[in-house]
Design an enzyme around this catalytic site. Structure first.
Site, PDB file in Angstrom:
ATOM      1  CB  CYS A  95      57.380  66.141  64.404  1.00  0.00           C
ATOM      2  SG  CYS A  95      57.477  65.270  62.880  1.00  0.00           S
ATOM      3  NE  ARG A 132      53.705  62.868  55.565  1.00  0.00           N
ATOM      4  CZ  ARG A 132      54.765  63.801  55.639  1.00  0.00           C
ATOM      5  NH1 ARG A 132      55.474  63.891  54.643  1.00  0.00           N
ATOM      6  NH2 ARG A 132      54.771  64.397  56.877  1.00  0.00           N
ATOM      7  CG  HIS A 196      52.974  65.728  66.110  1.00  0.00           C
ATOM      8  ND1 HIS A 196      53.139  66.953  66.214  1.00  0.00           N
ATOM      9  CD2 HIS A 196      53.201  65.106  65.125  1.00  0.00           C
ATOM     10  CE1 HIS A 196      53.907  66.932  65.075  1.00  0.00           C
ATOM     11  NE2 HIS A 196      54.069  66.092  64.502  1.00  0.00           N
TER      12      HIS A 196
HETATM   13  N1  GLN Z   1      58.776  68.031  57.955  1.00  0.00           N
HETATM   14  C1  GLN Z   1      58.822  66.864  58.410  1.00  0.00           C
HETATM   15  C2  GLN Z   1      58.617  65.620  57.745  1.00  0.00           C
HETATM   16  O1  GLN Z   1      57.449  65.458  57.104  1.00  0.00           O
HETATM   17  C3  GLN Z   1      58.277  67.082  59.760  1.00  0.00           C
HETATM   18  C4  GLN Z   1      56.754  66.766  60.158  1.00  0.00           C
HETATM   19  C5  GLN Z   1      56.202  67.159  61.463  1.00  0.00           C
HETATM   20  O2  GLN Z   1      56.705  67.760  61.960  1.00  0.00           O
HETATM   21  N2  GLN Z   1      55.200  66.255  61.618  1.00  0.00           N
HETATM   22  O3  GLN Z   1      59.323  64.483  57.943  1.00  0.00           O
END
Ligand code: GLN
Length: 247
Positions: A95, A132, A196
């Protein structure tokens, strides 16, 4: 053939979203079962690290703030990290770490963090902070010619573009961008992904692929590993696959 893996875990104190550090516990556990030695060192802000020592370089996920915190330190080591990659170290990046291996990450406020530029992709978040990619995700990847379903959880505002060789095709979830067909970035010695989970506890085949590439590093190929009894892990995977595919 090598019987020991040297691992560098980057920024475990800063990048450990959703238990990403568990990925290294899984590698250690699966190596231990096979009597393969496993040495794990840590690089964090201010460490002076010799990156050339490592078979596996691991970087987990973190939110925008954490990525900003470590960006300068990461940049300082850019050429050493690049030469480790060129010499065949395996890279696993999750990520936020995945994003930082690319050209840049631009957050929802328009703030740009330079990545290592190891790979050609780049990541931009939507200006709408509530947009998101969140939820369980299943992708189909191909490792050493064998197709496997990779199960994980994604939560990212960043959308990654310009990926030439994705890690897998999306069966459920978003992937590199909203409702994308593809997820992650893949080369023989690189897995960079939004998953994850921790990724490796849910996907022992991915863990073994990484171990076998590290062990076979000198031959430039995957090494044959002693199979482990994964019946419990596979039962768990069956339950998850059934549950997630229904939603
Ligand atoms: N900051 C990044 C995003 O929101 C990565 C988030 C993450 O590692 N889950 O895209």
């Amino acid at each position: 053939m090598k019987n020991k893996i040297r691992i560098l875990h980057m920024y475990p104190d800063i990048l450990d979203l959703y238990g990403d550090s568990g990925n290294m516990e899984v590698i250690e556990y699966r190596c231990g079962k096979r009597k393969i030695g496993c040495e794990i060192d840590i690089h964090t802000i201010g460490s002076s690290t010799d990156f050339s020592r490592y078979d596996l370089i691991y970087i987990g996920g973190g939110a925008d703030l954490e990525q900003q915190l470590l960006a300068d330190d990461l940049a300082k080591h850019s050429s050493q990290i690049r030469s480790a990659y060129e010499r065949g170290s395996f890279f696993l990046a999750i990520c936020g770490g995945y994003q930082l291996m690319g050209r840049y990450y631009k957050d929802s406020n328009g703030k740009k963090i330079s990545g290592l530029g190891l790979f050609d992709y780049y990541t931009e978040a939507s200006e709408n902070k509530s947009e998101r990619c969140i939820g369980n995700i299943i992708i189909e990847a191909e490792l050493d010619g064998e197709k496997t379903k990779v199960i994980g959880f994604e939560n990212h505002g960043g959308r990654t573009y310009g990926v030439k060789s994705p890690f897998g095709t999306v069966l459920l979830g978003n992937g590199n961008s909203f409702r994308d067909r593809f997820e992650g970035y893949f080369e023989k010695n690189v897995i960079a992904t939004y998953l994850h989970g921790p990724l490796l506890s849910k996907n022992p085949k991915v863990a073994d692929y990484i171990i076998s590439r590290c062990i076979g590093r000198e031959s430039g190929d995957s090494a044959e590993l002693v199979p482990l009894d994964d019946s419990l892990e596979n039962k768990c995977r069956e339950v998850l696959l059934k549950r997630f595919m229904k939603t």
